[in-house]
Design an enzyme around this catalytic site. Structure first.
Site, PDB file in Angstrom:
ATOM      1  CG  ASP A  34      55.877 -91.237  52.139  1.00 49.86           C
ATOM      2  OD1 ASP A  34      55.067 -90.536  51.481  1.00 49.86           O
ATOM      3  OD2 ASP A  34      55.858 -92.476  52.122  1.00 49.86           O
ATOM      4  N   GLY A  35      56.130 -87.717  50.937  1.00 46.34           N
ATOM      5  CA  GLY A  35      56.351 -87.137  49.617  1.00 46.34           C
ATOM      6  C   GLY A  35      55.671 -87.894  48.479  1.00 46.34           C
ATOM      7  CE  LYS A 184      71.648 -78.084  17.528  1.00 45.77           C
ATOM      8  NZ  LYS A 184      70.428 -77.968  18.302  1.00 45.77           N
ATOM      9  NE  ARG A 186      72.682 -80.368  21.841  1.00 48.53           N
ATOM     10  CZ  ARG A 186      72.467 -79.206  22.458  1.00 48.53           C
ATOM     11  NH1 ARG A 186      73.303 -78.773  23.377  1.00 48.53           N
ATOM     12  NH2 ARG A 186      71.414 -78.478  22.158  1.00 48.53           N
ATOM     13  N   GLY A 216      68.462 -73.042  25.752  1.00 45.66           N
ATOM     14  CA  GLY A 216      68.421 -71.827  24.935  1.00 45.66           C
ATOM     15  C   GLY A 216      69.703 -71.591  24.150  1.00 45.66           C
TER      16      GLY A 216
END
Ligand code: R5P
Length: 286
Positions: A34-35, A184, A186, A216
């Protein structure tokens, strides 16, 4: 002393074991149909110091680390030291909005339920460690980075953002060159904006130093801008290479060399942090 490596840190775990002069435990692993993951530590740990090396980068990494810890505790070691080379989930170290978890707290609590102490490498934000009363130790690797970068004979060590300024300053101090941090912002998960430093860099050589390369986007933007400002040579030395969406290949196309440390094992992991980690562990167990 016995070192146990999770599958996210097999090579680094081996280097750590060699430097500590410890034995390495055999670990059996399999997936149930089942993983679900099964692990078994095949070495007796009774009255030993167990050093478990494992990342929390992905949910699978975290689950393996947790299962190995439970298995280790069942073998009654004298103490358990956990090395988390890349402390994943540390970027969510606070509730930015109501209803969010403090993810780093959840991870730290779960691990410290079993372990006596945690050593991690350059955690994204040291505030993540605050609730743990000194049981999480952050290993800074500026001198390891500087030793690696020195051969590039750069004029500048540059952080792409203000958060990495102290690191860039320390590396530059050791290398003996200038340092600076870019401004910077975002925009979203994959896009950033960097303000042009308006600095003449004609014919200069630089290394961009950052803690994480994920998509990146940051490194691409920063390197392109610096080259436009005249840099004749730029390379990248970062600590944790997550390299989402083949970003390593994209970055390689626009800089001379990409190097990251072996906190996460990638083809670009040229900077070995095992010495920095074992120096700190040896201080604790002296
Ligand atoms: C941000 O605070 C970090 O220091 C890195 O600059 C950031 O995680 C890099 O992410 P990406 O590679 O996705 O731009």
């Amino acid at each position: 002393m016995i070192t146990i490596s999770s599958s996210s840190s097999l090579s680094l775990g081996k280097l750590i074991a060699e430097k500590l002069g410890s034995r390495s435990s055999e670990v059996a692993r399999k997936r149930f149909p089942d993983g679900e993951l099964y692990v078994r530590i095949d070495t007796d740990l009774a009255d030993e110091t167990a050093v478990l090396v494992g990342n929390t980068r992905t949910d699978q990494d975290f689950m393996e680390t947790l299962l190995l810890l439970e298995a280790a505790q069942g073998r009654h070691p004298d103490r358990i030291i956990v090395v988390i080379p890349y402390f994943g989930y540390a970027r969510q170290h606070m509730r930015y909005r109501a209803g969010e978890p403090i993810s780093s707290y959840a991870i730290g609590r779960a691990i410290l339920d079993y372990a006596d102490s945690i050593y991690c490498v350059e955690i994204h934000d040291e505030r993540a460690m605050a609730p743990f009363n000194g049981k999480i130790h952050n290993i800074k690797i500026s001198s390891t980075l500087a030793d690696f970068v020195a051969k590039w004979k750069v004029d500048y060590v540059i952080s792409p953002d203000d958060g990495g300024k102290d690191r860039a300053d320390s590396v530059a101090r050791i290398v003996g060159c200038e340092s600076m941090a870019l401004d910077k912002k975002r925009i979203d998960d994959t896009n950033v904006e960097i303000v042009n430093p308006d600095l003449e860099l004609k014919g200069k050589r630089a290394v961009l130093v950052d803690d994480i390369i994920s998509t990146g986007g940051t490194i691409m933007k920063a390197s392109q801008m610096l080259v436009k400002n005249g840099l004749s040579w730029v390379s990248v030395a970062a600590i944790h290479g997550l390299f989402i969406n083949q970003s390593a290949e994209k970055i390689s196309g626009s800089v001379s060399e990409v190097a990251v440390s072996n906190t996460i094992e990638t083809p670009y992991s040229k900077i070995d942090v095992s010495g920095a980690i074992t120096d700190r562990i040896q201080e604790e167990i002296k």
